[in-house]
Design an enzyme around this catalytic site. Structure first.
Site, PDB file in Angstrom:
ATOM      1  N   LYS A   1     -12.763   6.167   8.197  1.00 57.45           N
ATOM      2  CA  LYS A   1     -13.570   7.206   8.831  1.00 57.45           C
ATOM      3  C   LYS A   1     -13.704   8.408   7.910  1.00 57.45           C
ATOM      4  O   LYS A   1     -14.764   9.016   7.801  1.00 57.45           O
ATOM      5  CB  LYS A   1     -12.943   7.614  10.166  1.00 57.45           C
ATOM      6  N   PHE A   2     -12.612   8.738   7.236  1.00 54.10           N
ATOM      7  CA  PHE A   2     -12.603   9.850   6.290  1.00 54.10           C
ATOM      8  C   PHE A   2     -13.625   9.619   5.189  1.00 54.10           C
ATOM      9  O   PHE A   2     -14.414  10.501   4.840  1.00 54.10           O
ATOM     10  CB  PHE A   2     -11.194   9.979   5.694  1.00 54.10           C
ATOM     11  N   GLU A   3     -13.653   8.416   4.645  1.00 56.27           N
ATOM     12  CA  GLU A   3     -14.578   8.091   3.564  1.00 56.27           C
ATOM     13  C   GLU A   3     -16.011   8.060   4.058  1.00 56.27           C
ATOM     14  O   GLU A   3     -16.928   8.520   3.368  1.00 56.27           O
ATOM     15  CB  GLU A   3     -14.205   6.744   2.964  1.00 56.27           C
TER      16      GLU A   3
ATOM     17  N   ASP B   1      -2.950  12.250  -2.783  1.00 53.71           N
ATOM     18  CA  ASP B   1      -3.169  13.690  -2.926  1.00 53.71           C
ATOM     19  C   ASP B   1      -3.573  13.989  -4.363  1.00 53.71           C
ATOM     20  O   ASP B   1      -2.846  13.657  -5.296  1.00 53.71           O
ATOM     21  CB  ASP B   1      -1.892  14.443  -2.571  1.00 53.71           C
TER      22      ASP B   1
ATOM     23  N   LYS C   1      -4.971  21.728  -8.470  1.00 60.14           N
ATOM     24  CA  LYS C   1      -4.645  22.859  -9.328  1.00 60.14           C
ATOM     25  C   LYS C   1      -3.903  22.384 -10.576  1.00 60.14           C
ATOM     26  O   LYS C   1      -3.011  21.541 -10.497  1.00 60.14           O
ATOM     27  CB  LYS C   1      -3.799  23.879  -8.570  1.00 60.14           C
TER      28      LYS C   1
ATOM     29  N   ASP D   1      10.247   7.551   0.012  1.00 59.10           N
ATOM     30  CA  ASP D   1       9.548   7.870  -1.232  1.00 59.10           C
ATOM     31  C   ASP D   1       9.144   6.568  -1.914  1.00 59.10           C
ATOM     32  O   ASP D   1       9.972   5.660  -2.101  1.00 59.10           O
ATOM     33  CB  ASP D   1      10.478   8.683  -2.137  1.00 59.10           C
TER      34      ASP D   1
ATOM     35  N   GLU E   1       0.848  -1.190   0.000  1.00 64.27           N
ATOM     36  CA  GLU E   1       0.000   0.000   0.000  1.00 64.27           C
ATOM     37  C   GLU E   1       0.881   1.236   0.000  1.00 64.27           C
ATOM     38  O   GLU E   1       1.742   1.403   0.871  1.00 64.27           O
ATOM     39  CB  GLU E   1      -0.945   0.032   1.196  1.00 64.27           C
TER      40      GLU E   1
ATOM     41  N   GLU F   1       4.759   5.169   3.697  1.00 62.08           N
ATOM     42  CA  GLU F   1       4.214   6.468   4.107  1.00 62.08           C
ATOM     43  C   GLU F   1       5.379   7.347   4.543  1.00 62.08           C
ATOM     44  O   GLU F   1       6.318   6.860   5.188  1.00 62.08           O
ATOM     45  CB  GLU F   1       3.208   6.295   5.248  1.00 62.08           C
TER      46      GLU F   1
END
Length: 246
Positions: free
Chosen positions: A225-227, A149, A153, A126, A74, A99
């Site tokens: 939780k975010f989703e 992310d 823009k 990375d 992941e 991460e």
């Protein structure tokens, strides 16, 4: 106020001959954050046992985990809740997480230790460097990229991790028949991902004609939780699953 999910007018990903994700341009920004006691414990006490670095070189994954098993990587696991849940739910599968943010790495390590997980290893590096330098070709059954992310823009699109060269690198690390599973809550980024994958050789979209190019959220991908908060607000989530076919 307009929804920025629909304001992102992409100009299209870079061509397949572009350098690997434009050397020196990162798909992330390191953010400072306070460390909790548990996160600090994870980095200081658990890291020596479950942490990996570029300095460790090319890995023999069978030796690393002490067995032969399906392998899942992941990229960008955030605070690690989803990855820890998967590792606990599937003890017969080995998981590697990447991460760069210290609080997330520390949190995951602390949780993994508390749950007694032995099928999980972590890089704080990375992701491109790990894929290139540390993971053998055809060594992964699945690569997961959940909610990267979106860099909405236009001037920042070059920072998106999903580019032609990244996808080709992933293909070489997947076993034949291996899976690349991506998910995003930005519709314009989902469209970008689909465009990249449509042009990438060696992959087939597993989506059915009724939902293509996307698939319904698979049950095996934990709902974060975010989703869950986003769903309550009516935000969409798009899953894309591609199989290596060459």
């Amino acid at each position: 106020m307009s929804d920025p999910r629909h304001d992102d007018k992409t100009t299209g990903p870079e061509g397949p001959d572009a350098p690997l994700h434009r050397r020196g341009i990162k798909s992330y920004v390191l953010r400072a954050g306070r460390m909790t006691q548990a996160q600090t414990r994870g980095l200081e006490e658990v890291w020596p046992r479950l942490g990996l670095s570029l300095a460790d070189g090319r890995q023999d994954l069978d030796a690393l985990f002490g067995r032969q098993a399906p392998r899942v990587l992941e990229v960008g696991f955030g605070m690690g809740a989803s990855l820890v849940e998967q590792a606990e739910r599937h003890p017969d599968t080995d998981f590697i997480g990447i991460e760069v943010h210290a609080p997330g790495v520390g949190k995951l390590l602390d949780e993994a230790d508390k749950r007694g997980l032995t099928n999980l290893r972590v890089y704080r590096e990375d992701a491109l460097a790990v894929l290139e330098q540390c993971l053998p070709e055809a060594s992964l059954d699945t690569l997961q990229l959940f909610f990267p992310d979106p860099w909405p823009k236009k001037k920042h699109h070059k920072r998106r991790i999903v580019q032609y060269a990244f996808v080709e690198l992933v293909r070489t690390r997947l076993k034949p028949g291996g899976i690349l599973h991506m998910a995003t809550d930005w519709e314009a980024y989902a469209e970008w991902m689909a465009e990249v994958m449509d042009a990438a050789p060696g992959f087939a979209n597993i989506a059915g004609p009724e939902t293509a190019p996307y698939v319904p959220r698979p049950e095996f991908r934990p709902l974060t939780k975010f989703e869950a908060r986003g769903e309550k607000l009516g935000h969409g989530v798009w899953d894309l699953i591609f199989k290596r076919v060459d």
